[in-house]
Design a protein around this motif. Structure first.
Motif, PDB file in Angstrom:
ATOM      1  N   LEU A 161      12.777  17.513   1.389  1.00 50.81           N
ATOM      2  CA  LEU A 161      12.927  16.062   1.332  1.00 50.81           C
ATOM      3  C   LEU A 161      14.100  15.653   0.449  1.00 50.81           C
ATOM      4  CD1 LEU A 161       9.162  15.110   0.951  1.00 50.81           C
ATOM      5  CD2 LEU A 161      10.561  14.882   3.011  1.00 50.81           C
ATOM      6  N   ASN A 162      14.269  16.355  -0.662  1.00 52.48           N
ATOM      7  CA  ASN A 162      15.354  16.039  -1.579  1.00 52.48           C
ATOM      8  C   ASN A 162      15.935  17.335  -2.124  1.00 52.48           C
ATOM      9  OD1 ASN A 162      17.132  15.121  -3.490  1.00 52.48           O
ATOM     10  ND2 ASN A 162      15.588  14.254  -4.857  1.00 52.48           N
ATOM     11  N   PRO A 163      17.050  17.779  -1.575  1.00 54.49           N
ATOM     12  CA  PRO A 163      17.625  19.061  -2.005  1.00 54.49           C
ATOM     13  C   PRO A 163      18.080  19.062  -3.457  1.00 54.49           C
ATOM     14  CG  PRO A 163      19.119  17.899  -0.521  1.00 54.49           C
ATOM     15  CD  PRO A 163      17.820  17.161  -0.478  1.00 54.49           C
ATOM     16  N   LEU A 164      18.180  17.877  -4.091  1.00 54.10           N
ATOM     17  CA  LEU A 164      18.550  17.820  -5.503  1.00 54.10           C
ATOM     18  C   LEU A 164      17.372  18.163  -6.410  1.00 54.10           C
ATOM     19  CD1 LEU A 164      20.747  14.588  -5.637  1.00 54.10           C
ATOM     20  CD2 LEU A 164      21.459  16.949  -5.244  1.00 54.10           C
ATOM     21  N   GLY A 165      16.152  18.086  -5.878  1.00 53.36           N
ATOM     22  CA  GLY A 165      14.977  18.424  -6.669  1.00 53.36           C
ATOM     23  C   GLY A 165      14.641  17.420  -7.745  1.00 53.36           C
ATOM     24  N   THR A 166      15.023  16.160  -7.549  1.00 55.41           N
ATOM     25  CA  THR A 166      14.758  15.124  -8.541  1.00 55.41           C
ATOM     26  C   THR A 166      13.724  14.135  -8.006  1.00 55.41           C
ATOM     27  OG1 THR A 166      16.601  13.804  -7.672  1.00 55.41           O
ATOM     28  CG2 THR A 166      17.064  15.260  -9.545  1.00 55.41           C
ATOM     29  N   VAL A 167      13.054  13.480  -8.944  1.00 54.30           N
ATOM     30  CA  VAL A 167      12.100  12.429  -8.584  1.00 54.30           C
ATOM     31  C   VAL A 167      12.657  11.091  -9.070  1.00 54.30           C
ATOM     32  CG1 VAL A 167      10.150  14.006  -8.707  1.00 54.30           C
ATOM     33  CG2 VAL A 167      10.752  12.704 -10.745  1.00 54.30           C
ATOM     34  N   PRO A 168      12.271  10.004  -8.374  1.00 55.59           N
ATOM     35  CA  PRO A 168      11.305   9.904  -7.282  1.00 55.59           C
ATOM     36  C   PRO A 168      11.952  10.097  -5.913  1.00 55.59           C
ATOM     37  CG  PRO A 168      12.013   7.714  -7.919  1.00 55.59           C
ATOM     38  CD  PRO A 168      12.722   8.673  -8.840  1.00 55.59           C
ATOM     39  N   VAL A 169      11.053  10.312  -4.942  1.00 56.41           N
ATOM     40  CA  VAL A 169      11.432  10.294  -3.534  1.00 56.41           C
ATOM     41  C   VAL A 169      10.448   9.378  -2.825  1.00 56.41           C
ATOM     42  CG1 VAL A 169      11.578  11.638  -1.400  1.00 56.41           C
ATOM     43  CG2 VAL A 169      12.436  12.605  -3.543  1.00 56.41           C
ATOM     44  N   LEU A 170      10.962   8.507  -1.990  1.00 61.50           N
ATOM     45  CA  LEU A 170      10.121   7.612  -1.197  1.00 61.50           C
ATOM     46  C   LEU A 170      10.216   8.025   0.265  1.00 61.50           C
ATOM     47  CD1 LEU A 170       8.404   4.886  -1.332  1.00 61.50           C
ATOM     48  CD2 LEU A 170      10.482   3.814  -0.429  1.00 61.50           C
ATOM     49  N   VAL A 171       9.061   8.197   0.892  1.00 64.78           N
ATOM     50  CA  VAL A 171       9.012   8.535   2.317  1.00 64.78           C
ATOM     51  C   VAL A 171       8.404   7.347   3.052  1.00 64.78           C
ATOM     52  CG1 VAL A 171       8.153  10.127   4.059  1.00 64.78           C
ATOM     53  CG2 VAL A 171       8.758  10.985   1.775  1.00 64.78           C
ATOM     54  N   ASP A 172       9.183   6.803   3.971  1.00 65.65           N
ATOM     55  CA  ASP A 172       8.756   5.639   4.755  1.00 65.65           C
ATOM     56  C   ASP A 172       8.912   6.004   6.229  1.00 65.65           C
ATOM     57  OD1 ASP A 172       8.094   3.154   5.708  1.00 65.65           O
ATOM     58  OD2 ASP A 172       9.974   2.185   5.116  1.00 65.65           O
ATOM     59  N   GLY A 173       7.863   6.621   6.794  1.00 66.65           N
ATOM     60  CA  GLY A 173       7.999   7.123   8.161  1.00 66.65           C
ATOM     61  C   GLY A 173       9.077   8.184   8.203  1.00 66.65           C
ATOM     62  N   PRO A 176       0.840  -1.200   0.000  1.00 64.23           N
ATOM     63  CA  PRO A 176       0.000   0.000   0.000  1.00 64.23           C
ATOM     64  C   PRO A 176       0.876   1.252   0.000  1.00 64.23           C
ATOM     65  CG  PRO A 176       0.077  -0.947   2.192  1.00 64.23           C
ATOM     66  CD  PRO A 176       0.818  -1.905   1.298  1.00 64.23           C
ATOM     67  N   PHE A 177       0.463   2.247  -0.754  1.00 68.07           N
ATOM     68  CA  PHE A 177       1.235   3.488  -0.810  1.00 68.07           C
ATOM     69  C   PHE A 177       0.344   4.601  -1.345  1.00 68.07           C
ATOM     70  CE2 PHE A 177       1.535   1.694  -5.010  1.00 68.07           C
ATOM     71  CZ  PHE A 177       1.554   2.775  -5.881  1.00 68.07           C
ATOM     72  N   THR A 178       0.779   5.819  -1.144  1.00 70.92           N
ATOM     73  CA  THR A 178       0.160   6.960  -1.791  1.00 70.92           C
ATOM     74  C   THR A 178       1.178   7.545  -2.754  1.00 70.92           C
ATOM     75  OG1 THR A 178       0.878   8.493  -0.055  1.00 70.92           O
ATOM     76  CG2 THR A 178      -1.292   7.451   0.209  1.00 70.92           C
ATOM     77  N   GLN A 179       0.688   8.083  -3.845  1.00 76.12           N
ATOM     78  CA  GLN A 179       1.568   8.651  -4.862  1.00 76.12           C
ATOM     79  C   GLN A 179       1.169  10.087  -5.132  1.00 76.12           C
ATOM     80  OE1 GLN A 179       0.634   8.959  -8.578  1.00 76.12           O
ATOM     81  NE2 GLN A 179       2.572  10.046  -8.848  1.00 76.12           N
ATOM     82  N   GLU A 180       2.154  10.982  -5.166  1.00 73.24           N
ATOM     83  CA  GLU A 180       1.911  12.405  -5.383  1.00 73.24           C
ATOM     84  C   GLU A 180       2.669  12.840  -6.632  1.00 73.24           C
ATOM     85  OE1 GLU A 180       3.090  14.489  -1.836  1.00 73.24           O
ATOM     86  OE2 GLU A 180       2.270  12.905  -0.546  1.00 73.24           O
ATOM     87  N   ASP A 181       1.978  13.524  -7.540  1.00 76.24           N
ATOM     88  CA  ASP A 181       2.610  13.972  -8.783  1.00 76.24           C
ATOM     89  C   ASP A 181       3.424  15.239  -8.540  1.00 76.24           C
ATOM     90  OD1 ASP A 181       1.864  12.072 -10.778  1.00 76.24           O
ATOM     91  OD2 ASP A 181      -0.185  12.833 -10.689  1.00 76.24           O
ATOM     92  N   TRP A 182       4.714  15.105  -8.693  1.00 75.07           N
ATOM     93  CA  TRP A 182       5.656  16.228  -8.627  1.00 75.07           C
ATOM     94  C   TRP A 182       6.521  16.171  -9.877  1.00 75.07           C
ATOM     95  CZ3 TRP A 182       6.243  19.814  -4.578  1.00 75.07           C
ATOM     96  CH2 TRP A 182       5.538  19.547  -3.395  1.00 75.07           C
ATOM     97  N   GLY A 183       6.907  17.323 -10.370  1.00 72.45           N
ATOM     98  CA  GLY A 183       7.791  17.366 -11.521  1.00 72.45           C
ATOM     99  C   GLY A 183       7.087  17.961 -12.726  1.00 72.45           C
ATOM    100  N   ARG A 184       7.703  17.841 -13.878  1.00 75.00           N
ATOM    101  CA  ARG A 184       7.265  18.490 -15.112  1.00 75.00           C
ATOM    102  C   ARG A 184       5.760  18.326 -15.352  1.00 75.00           C
ATOM    103  NH1 ARG A 184      10.763  16.270 -18.431  1.00 75.00           N
ATOM    104  NH2 ARG A 184       9.374  14.744 -19.385  1.00 75.00           N
ATOM    105  N   GLY A 185       5.051  19.472 -15.430  1.00 73.97           N
ATOM    106  CA  GLY A 185       3.622  19.459 -15.656  1.00 73.97           C
ATOM    107  C   GLY A 185       2.791  19.362 -14.392  1.00 73.97           C
ATOM    108  N   PHE A 186       3.443  19.166 -13.242  1.00 72.46           N
ATOM    109  CA  PHE A 186       2.735  19.034 -11.974  1.00 72.46           C
ATOM    110  C   PHE A 186       3.364  19.994 -10.961  1.00 72.46           C
ATOM    111  CE2 PHE A 186       2.169  15.052 -14.267  1.00 72.46           C
ATOM    112  CZ  PHE A 186       0.795  14.869 -14.180  1.00 72.46           C
TER     113      PHE A 186
END
Length: 210
Positions: free
Chosen positions: A50-62, A29-39
């Motif tokens: 969360l990610n100072p590089l500004g790249t996707v994806p990023v996974l947050v687990d607690g 189970p997970f939630t997905q959030e649209d970040w990046g080009r067009g979003f």
């Protein structure tokens, strides 16, 4: 009870789709959030925290925040003790990781030239010489995979493993591109057909997007 995973990154991004594929294979189970080009822009402070590089994806687990798609793949497989996908014996694991790193290092330039430049026509990768180099190198590397798959149905051996997720995506893109000429590669074609039997592959990779 483990917290619900959050996956940040647009659903149609190359590296995000690899993670979506594995999450589906693991039935997590997970939630997905649209970040990046067009979003939502990854330059927003919320994302950069969360990610100072500004790249996707990023996974947050607690409290854990993981970036880089192949690191996320390894993390999830280890988190779930998915022995069949990511075995504990070091020699078997090294074979899988070698193919994952091969895709990360060897396919970057060919995909920029052949796909971003040749297929999408995006600057600065659409210079004719760079496009042709990308197409030539993409074809050569698909030949490497074709040779590797002549003696085994998957890159890790008889069974599907984590190695097949990054490789499977670049193979899909090879067959999905309309601007390249393809020589027959029977082992690679059979591999693509085998991957296409997997529901998660069809949902996230061979889903109408290149």
């Amino acid at each position: 009870m483990q917290p619900t995973l959050r996956l940040l990154g647009r659903h149609n991004a190359f590296n995000v789709r690899k993670v979506l594929w594995l999450l589906d294979e693991l039935e997590l189970p997970f939630t997905q959030e649209d970040w990046g080009r067009g979003f939502r822009p990854t330059g927003d402070p919320e994302f950069l925290a969360l990610n100072p590089l500004g790249t996707v994806p990023v996974l947050v687990d607690g409290p854990a925040v993981i970036r880089e798609s192949h690191v996320i793949l390894r993390y999830l497989a280890a988190r779930e003790a998915a022995e069949a996908l990511y075995p504990t014996p070091l020699a078997a694991r090294a074979r899988i990781e070698a193919w994952m790193d091969w895709v990360a290092y060897e396919m970057s330039m060919p995909m920029r030239g052949a796909y971003l430049g040749g297929e999408l026509g995006l600057a600065p990768w659409n210079r004719a010489s760079f496009v042709q180099l990308g197409r030539d190198e993409y074809a050569r590397r698909m030949g490497v995979l074709d040779a590797a798959l002549r003696d085994a149905p998957h890159l890790g051996g008889d069974a599907f493993t984590l190695a097949d997720i990054p490789a499977g995506f670049v193979v899909h893109r090879w067959f999905a591109m309309k601007s390249v000429e393809r020589s027959p590669m029977p082992a690679l074609e059979a591999y693509y057909a085998r991957l296409s039997e997997r529901p998660a592959f069809r949902r996230h990779i061979r889903n109408g997007l290149p």
